[in-house]
Motif scaffolding. Structure first.
Motif, short mmCIF file in Angstrom:
data_model
loop_
_atom_site.label_atom_id
_atom_site.label_comp_id
_atom_site.label_asym_id
_atom_site.label_seq_id
_atom_site.Cartn_x
_atom_site.Cartn_y
_atom_site.Cartn_z
N UNK A 1 -74.77 10.33 31.77
CA UNK A 1 -74.77 9.48 32.97
C UNK A 1 -73.38 8.86 33.15
N UNK B 1 -79.47 8.32 26.00
CA UNK B 1 -78.08 8.43 26.46
C UNK B 1 -77.11 8.74 25.32
N UNK C 1 -77.47 12.65 24.65
CA UNK C 1 -76.80 13.54 25.59
C UNK C 1 -75.28 13.38 25.51
N UNK D 1 -76.19 1.31 30.74
CA UNK D 1 -76.63 2.28 29.75
C UNK D 1 -76.82 1.63 28.39
N UNK E 1 -82.33 4.45 28.10
CA UNK E 1 -82.89 5.24 29.19
C UNK E 1 -84.35 4.93 29.45
N UNK F 1 -83.46 4.35 37.76
CA UNK F 1 -82.59 3.46 36.98
C UNK F 1 -81.19 3.45 37.56
N UNK G 1 -78.57 3.56 35.89
CA UNK G 1 -77.79 4.53 35.14
C UNK G 1 -78.01 5.96 35.62
#
Lengths: 344, 344, 344, 344
Positions: free
Chosen positions: A344, B12, B15, B182, B186, D193, D195
């Protein structure tokens, strides 16, 4: 290892070139020019580059120094590359122009939309429109590249399969495009202020935008004839990204549209046809040289909808410029362009 | 080339590990686990990874498969690494834990702040706090790394020079921290919705936040004694980034603070002390494993102000985890971490 | 019904005055001036006002026409009100100045921070600092109001109870402030572009900001002596809002801080002391003339933390100006200011 | 002074009703229901309402208490109003339903799109579609109002003049719509969200969205026959606002389109036809019950483009509901709706 120069490096496409080239294994940035910031180190203007280009500073444009480079990028307002490109080509330097200066084949049309005579019509014949998905072979041999605009890239990639296959009515194509604010450049204008542009959405240029003739020219090449396009760009409250929503009317039963798109771009390293039913997000290409596409046919009707997203500063400008460089110099096409998007 | 596993890869930090490791020349991701998403390919969940990990899919956590990796990252809620770390270490796999499970040396303190007993107190002795700027040599030999939290990283790096030099009153240090969303993960929570969190700023946890004991422990190590810290985190309407504004009271004339900071971090590849008078922006580290610092002494008074920015997902989590991996395995410390920040 | 004029109406405080006065039952806007936009209707510049002021257009500043108003607001850069205020007062018009021109009692200090001589020192004696929570009675009788700055409003309201009660060490007060971008005005500056200011956080003016002497003056009044203040403002990616996080050191056991704050502001229509443990959000005051406060004492230690939020354009500027007008003219204090904040 | 109730007040349309009704001179909110938050005061959930509804708290839905109100708003998910509306109507209470429950005249179509049987088909005959610009007279006499959806409001207002005048091909109308995230409600979903949704743009529901049959029904009424509509909604990173970009193909020379639009809405208090060449911004209606329109005919061709903006929570929901209430009870149509938009 080749040496490159960048003319007009203080804008967003200039700094984006530096960001991408910092990761390029075959390229060294020899010079970056800016009249207004000559003498300033790039890391002082763009602190993200601190530690990456510690000795590189903006300099006055010097044709001899630029001419000693293997290639020169123009990240300038329109008109600047007209004046300098010929001189550099004469010295054997290849030119990759990110501005609009060589995108239109017809100097008259250019003059009409840009409000000034074309400054280098003699070069138009050899300029190659740098959309690799259409002109890769010509790019390979080119000395002068006109890097496509951001909207034109998103729109053309989304419509090529349909037009090449002759599936849609070419008289009434619609491109409803949404762009982040970096598309308007780094100029200090009130409408681009956070206080004005955030928490809002608006169209602009509904009556006619400079990218319109460029898109029409490219779509016409694909269709083999003139294309009637309505193009409405919109300003979206985000930094990067273009979302093009494209509408065409099917002339007859089109067969498997998903397969058509997948086959058209099967060998393209930077076009990603998403699974049927997808809705690509612009953030999925943030910072990456990728165009993601999805094709829909709502309720099985006669309207086809293509969703096309790019990062306007990467596949829509600097990344595509590097992709052209890679093709011209025989590097891996993804050299400097291999990193995933920031999400993100 | 080593093989790594990631436990808990859908958040987050998971990823972000994938994004960074996609560019790492020495690492192959062998497994990524998620109970809830087992079977889904990572590119289907995170389309930015399409084209980078085409065969990798989330799988149920399997200790044997993970134990066959050279290293395993935990990107999990607290408590999960407690249960699995020992089993992996026993198989010779090194563990890099991004959660809070091994950050506090005192199991009692951990239990108090996290509301459950510590699940692996026997491992605390050998866990190394993975802040390379303090513990690089111990990291080199470690089997189990506790990657620092995001706030703790920004705060400690900003205060280390002052505390190590004994320049400030250790009883009254203030850390006013601002984080992008963030940092909250998430999870689908109403306060993290765009409609709730954008166009607004608020403090939270002013009465006490879980990162407080971790920061105090680290500052205490640097100061050689207990540090009284007031820590107020704030939620800021942006995706990534932490800005820590740190206030200390000078005990006496401190000499050249700028030189102190520059010397302390002269050999650190990922700490950038900016020129005197600077105000670092979080966007200058977006996506990059860098902490940028500036030190101010307003009006020459007895208050010193340090400005410290990081990307909470990179130097504050996944990037620092990769930096630790690089140190542990003798890779170039910037392997996979060389790209400049994305700016604008 | 009174008639008011607005000098310098094209900036954000000007349009905000128009927005608020459109709902004011006792006020008619007679004139709004702008040299650069003279002739343009306000609804053409600010379409949110279409249908509210259909005949009102910007005009060249005309002292006679302004002097025919009952009151004139200055929403101008510093220096402008100096030149005109005296002339208007002489005609019997009351002046409410939103700029910094009459906020500092000491013309020398003003000259030092604003880099030019004070243009109307003779008026300083009668200028009243328009913070109703401190000076309501003097405002009632005033002819010339200096509306407090945005940061000064948020900081003073948060610290008044502590300083008036003599509870904190006045030598070391810290104000860590976060502001939305409208605080920087409507000028077209690169750092205020959405592409530059969004998705980022930064401090500025850590070495000294023009609001510092104003805040010190006000805090000194409350404390009955000089206050040593460290003030660090930050730019936050949002349009409106200030969040002030205030740190003081308790000199002794303070008693019930929550009750202290509640009592101090019990009769104030525009100060809302939230329940103990609260964290006010700036969005809860978006568009409203309210300051919301919360007071914390982390871990029962000797540091007190006050959280104070306002909308910088309302309670921090135009709303407070209207509140002053209401007090001066004997209107209901909330006339034109009764609408709740816009949330979400 | 009438008494109203609100069923389901914790969502965004509920709080927006409270915000607007706080300024309404003729309305008192007697009850607001929420099963999940019963007992909580509205100011504790929505601090912007502190000081406006200090005694009002959410309560369990009680048909008798609601039936004692003059009117009841439903701000509920679909299906809830089906069950309760009849009971309230029987007690003489008028019902204004913001959900989709009574928008479609055909219970079968409703069942198909909402995946459940219609719960009150007997009421469909008397339900009036609450778009005042089409049905003001029927609204005046109505007992049961179906407030239009947000997209349907923006699209219908933009297309009414063209369809009523029979100017465009009704088989191929395109509505490309962009919405802020409050359109998705206050549910805690990952895609909403900050984000995930900020710094990005995406289409959704390209294959079919629940507002499609509602829009088609309304356009069909205006056109006097079925309308073939392609409707693609997009998620935009902003809190409020809808921008509808509408494309129609002219069947013949249309005459003066600007005049057509101006005349159609000349008597409408909440539709603002902007000057020719305008591009309305969603922020110009933020918080206001206004639809701003502009009509373009690019290059004089056969495609007409209408730009239509509303605030999805006001003219697209709660404001329109209050406008209906005002018409039904004979209040000034702008009672409670008179404030200008919040800009910037």
């Amino acid at each position: 290892m080749i040496k490159v120069g960048i003319v007009g490096g203080t804008g967003y496409t200039g700094v984006e070139l530096l960001r991408l080239l910092a990761q390029h294994p075959e390229v060294e940035v020899e010079a970056i020019t800016s009249r207004s910031e000559a003498g300033m180190r790039v890391g002082d203007m763009y602190p993200n580059l601190r530690g990456h280009y510690d000795t590189l500073a903006f300099s006055e444009p010097d044709p001899r120094r630029l001419g000693a480079c293997d290639a020169v990028f123009f990240a300038t307002p329109h008109g600047v590359a007209h004046a300098l490109a010929g001189e550099l080509l004469a010295q054997g330097t290849r030119v990759i122009d990110l501005s609009a200066d060589f995108r239109l084949r017809d100097a008259e049309v250019w003059a009409e939309w840009y409000g000034q005579p074309h400054g280098a019509p003699a070069l138009l014949d050899e300029a190659v429109y740098g959309l690799p998905e259409m002109h890769r072979e010509r790019i390979r041999r080119a000395r002068l590249i006109a890097v496509p605009g951001c909207y034109p890239t998103a729109v053309q990639l989304g419509l090529l399969p349909l037009l090449e296959a002759g599936l849609i009515d070419t008289e009434h194509v619609i491109a409803d495009c949404k762009s982040g604010v970096t598309g308007a450049g780094r100029g200090a204008k009130v409408p681009s202020l956070l206080a004005e542009a955030s928490e809002s959405m608006k169209a602009y240029g509904a009556g006619g935008h400079r990218h319109l003739p460029e898109i029409r020219q490219g779509l016409g090449d694909a269709a083999g004839g003139a294309v009637g396009l309505t193009f409405v760009p919109h300003l979206t409250p985000m930094i990067r990204g273009i979302h093009a929503t494209l509408y065409g009317r099917l002339k007859s039963e089109p067969g498997d549209l998903q397969a058509l798109f997948e086959q058209r771009f099967a060998d393209e390293p930077f076009v990603d046809v998403m699974p049927a039913g997808s809705h690509p997000e612009t953030r999925s290409v943030k910072g990456a040289n990728v165009c993601r596409l999805a094709v829909h046919r709502p309720a099985g009707g006669d309207t086809v909808v293509v969703l096309s997203v790019i990062d306007n500063l990467v596949k829509g400008a600097s990344g595509q410029a590097v992709q052209n460089l890679n093709i011209m110099f025989g590097f891996a096409e993804n050299a400097g362009l291999a990193a995933p998007a920031l999400m993100p």
